[in-house]
Design an enzyme around this catalytic site. Sequence first.
Site, PDB file in Angstrom:
ATOM      1  N   SER A 127      -0.870   1.278  -8.155  1.00  0.00           N
ATOM      2  CA  SER A 127      -1.004   0.461  -6.576  1.00  0.00           C
ATOM      3  C   SER A 127      -1.046   2.040  -5.422  1.00  0.00           C
ATOM      4  O   SER A 127      -0.435   3.066  -5.582  1.00  0.00           O
ATOM      5  CB  SER A 127       0.003  -0.448  -6.168  1.00  0.00           C
ATOM      6  OG  SER A 127      -0.190  -0.330  -4.810  1.00  0.00           O
ATOM      7  N   TYR A 152       8.098  -4.517  -3.274  1.00  0.00           N
ATOM      8  CA  TYR A 152       7.303  -4.412  -4.204  1.00  0.00           C
ATOM      9  C   TYR A 152       6.765  -2.929  -4.247  1.00  0.00           C
ATOM     10  O   TYR A 152       6.502  -2.377  -5.498  1.00  0.00           O
ATOM     11  CB  TYR A 152       6.503  -5.641  -3.475  1.00  0.00           C
ATOM     12  CG  TYR A 152       4.889  -4.996  -4.434  1.00  0.00           C
ATOM     13  CD1 TYR A 152       4.310  -5.539  -5.447  1.00  0.00           C
ATOM     14  CD2 TYR A 152       3.725  -4.090  -3.677  1.00  0.00           C
ATOM     15  CE1 TYR A 152       3.189  -5.262  -6.010  1.00  0.00           C
ATOM     16  CE2 TYR A 152       2.818  -3.622  -3.800  1.00  0.00           C
ATOM     17  CZ  TYR A 152       2.554  -3.921  -5.392  1.00  0.00           C
ATOM     18  OH  TYR A 152       0.910  -3.971  -5.958  1.00  0.00           O
ATOM     19  N   LYS A 156       6.435   0.186  -8.039  1.00  0.00           N
ATOM     20  CA  LYS A 156       5.867   0.629  -8.653  1.00  0.00           C
ATOM     21  C   LYS A 156       5.748   2.141  -8.629  1.00  0.00           C
ATOM     22  O   LYS A 156       6.123   2.798  -9.728  1.00  0.00           O
ATOM     23  CB  LYS A 156       4.039   0.380  -8.027  1.00  0.00           C
ATOM     24  CG  LYS A 156       3.465  -0.741  -7.778  1.00  0.00           C
ATOM     25  CD  LYS A 156       3.160  -1.290  -9.179  1.00  0.00           C
ATOM     26  CE  LYS A 156       2.408  -3.023  -8.573  1.00  0.00           C
ATOM     27  NZ  LYS A 156       2.321  -3.260 -10.103  1.00  0.00           N
TER      28      LYS A 156
HETATM   29  N1  UFG Z   1      -5.254  -8.443   7.332  1.00  0.00           N
HETATM   30  C1  UFG Z   1      -5.510  -9.232   8.626  1.00  0.00           C
HETATM   31  N2  UFG Z   1      -5.279 -10.505   8.960  1.00  0.00           N
HETATM   32  C2  UFG Z   1      -5.404 -11.077   7.603  1.00  0.00           C
HETATM   33  C3  UFG Z   1      -4.485 -10.310   6.265  1.00  0.00           C
HETATM   34  C4  UFG Z   1      -4.934  -9.006   6.234  1.00  0.00           C
HETATM   35  O1  UFG Z   1      -5.685  -8.701   9.534  1.00  0.00           O
HETATM   36  O2  UFG Z   1      -5.291 -11.721   7.316  1.00  0.00           O
HETATM   37  C5  UFG Z   1      -4.991  -6.975   7.412  1.00  0.00           C
HETATM   38  C6  UFG Z   1      -4.193  -6.459   7.165  1.00  0.00           C
HETATM   39  O3  UFG Z   1      -3.545  -6.296   8.381  1.00  0.00           O
HETATM   40  C7  UFG Z   1      -4.414  -5.085   6.793  1.00  0.00           C
HETATM   41  C8  UFG Z   1      -5.891  -5.440   5.555  1.00  0.00           C
HETATM   42  O4  UFG Z   1      -6.342  -7.147   6.059  1.00  0.00           O
HETATM   43  O5  UFG Z   1      -4.878  -4.309   7.644  1.00  0.00           O
HETATM   44  C9  UFG Z   1      -5.600  -5.355   4.810  1.00  0.00           C
HETATM   45  O6  UFG Z   1      -4.331  -6.404   4.129  1.00  0.00           O
HETATM   46  P1  UFG Z   1      -4.145  -7.508   2.813  1.00  0.00           P
HETATM   47  O7  UFG Z   1      -2.938  -8.284   2.506  1.00  0.00           O
HETATM   48  O8  UFG Z   1      -5.076  -7.682   2.199  1.00  0.00           O
HETATM   49  O9  UFG Z   1      -4.202  -5.834   2.145  1.00  0.00           O
HETATM   50  P2  UFG Z   1      -2.678  -4.300   2.059  1.00  0.00           P
HETATM   51  O10 UFG Z   1      -3.654  -3.218   1.809  1.00  0.00           O
HETATM   52  O11 UFG Z   1      -1.601  -5.042   3.018  1.00  0.00           O
HETATM   53  O12 UFG Z   1      -1.989  -4.369   0.454  1.00  0.00           O
HETATM   54  C10 UFG Z   1      -2.758  -4.260  -0.605  1.00  0.00           C
HETATM   55  C11 UFG Z   1      -1.981  -5.004  -1.824  1.00  0.00           C
HETATM   56  C12 UFG Z   1      -1.035  -4.405  -1.990  1.00  0.00           C
HETATM   57  C13 UFG Z   1      -0.742  -3.399  -2.305  1.00  0.00           C
HETATM   58  C14 UFG Z   1      -0.984  -2.335  -1.365  1.00  0.00           C
HETATM   59  C15 UFG Z   1      -1.620  -0.956  -0.546  1.00  0.00           C
HETATM   60  O13 UFG Z   1      -1.707  -6.583  -1.565  1.00  0.00           O
HETATM   61  O14 UFG Z   1      -0.300  -5.284  -3.588  1.00  0.00           O
HETATM   62  O15 UFG Z   1      -3.061  -2.761  -0.358  1.00  0.00           O
HETATM   63  O16 UFG Z   1      -1.418  -0.292   0.234  1.00  0.00           O
HETATM   64  F1  UFG Z   1       0.716  -2.428  -2.213  1.00  0.00           F
END
Ligand code: UFG
Length: 344
Positions: A127, A152, A156
């Site tokens: 990741s 998590y 990785k």
């Molecule tokens: N977000 C929102 N509202 C939500 C969910 C997410 O605004 O209800 C935003 C988050 O704050 C973030 C973006 O959308 O800015 C992406 O969030 P995600 O949770 O979809 O994804 P992440 O980038 O946090 O996490 C993903 C994977 C992880 C991995 C990570 C690496 O889910 O497994 O990328 O950066 F580790």
Amino acid sequence: MKGKILVAGGMGFIGSHTTVELQNAGFEVVIVDNLSNSNIEVLDGIERITGVRPAFVKADCTDMAAMRRLFDEYKGINGIIDFAASKAVGESMQKPIMYYRNNLNILLNLLELMPEYGVKGFVFSSSCTVYGEPDHNPITEDAPTKKATSPYGATKQVSEDIIADVIRSGSPIKAILLRYFNPIGAHPSAEIGELPNGVPANLVPYLTQTAIGVRKELSIFGNDYDTPDGTCIRDFINVVDLAKAHVVALERMLDNKSDEALEVFNIGTGDGVSVQQLLDAFERSTGVKVPHKYVARRPGDIVKIWADPKKANEVLGWKAEATLDDTMLSAWKWQQRLRERGIM
Ligand code: UFG
């Protein structure tokens, strides 16, 4: 038939899409999955798309005896893709022991069994989380990794190190680490897709569930970041494109296209897209309005990260192809299919 591939965690979101692409490319697939975060109907979806029902073994990859039975039954496995891992960042903070135990034991078991059963190639689902908050974007594979902010993420990083150590010790295997950016979307047939348990933690499932009325409102976590529209920036990669990267990675190892025993590739589009832009793309492509509000930042979020996928483009000959609008449409079609089936 090009070879026999064991897909650990093949019933999940990325595993199921990869099984489809492997079968489309002529590989024979054996899935092993404990169904802890998936269900048996995924096999029907894969069969409807490809016309082939992959072999399926319900087992936990932490169970060494069950894994030995699998390798004895399905002789001649050439490659393994390891998707079998717990992956919720928030949950990992609550249950660190479970995360370290699951994610690391599965990896150790597979790495130990590979030489025993003559398995040559290993693809590991890593990741972009290993990079932490990048100093520069787009980020290349040689950028330094930073201390993980969750168990998590730590699994990785440690997994990458374990694979490198095993290869350095002389194990006769090859491995490719694929550092995924943000996988989203679904198969265009809507036969398979993402089905998170409970309230989704990730953006796109929350968005599509809001669009269909399961959730009242999408919360956008922070619009005061140092980005053009104030929301976080990610590299959203279509899951079918991501799945295809695994096929070329395996072909590279099994066909001896490289002398390197261990390689690492960023798997992203190369485009940074903000949370707001993603929401706009969904509304534009589907014509469906999504109720949303802007709320406080989510602790631990990376502000902006997107891939430099040049190495994967040039060395693997792989490139992300789907447009963001197509990907949004596929996610919406899948959400509608879940509704038709009475699942959500
Ligand atoms: N977000 C929102 N509202 C939500 C969910 C997410 O605004 O209800 C935003 C988050 O704050 C973030 C973006 O959308 O800015 C992406 O969030 P995600 O949770 O979809 O994804 P992440 O980038 O946090 O996490 C993903 C994977 C992880 C991995 C990570 C690496 O889910 O497994 O990328 O950066 F580790």
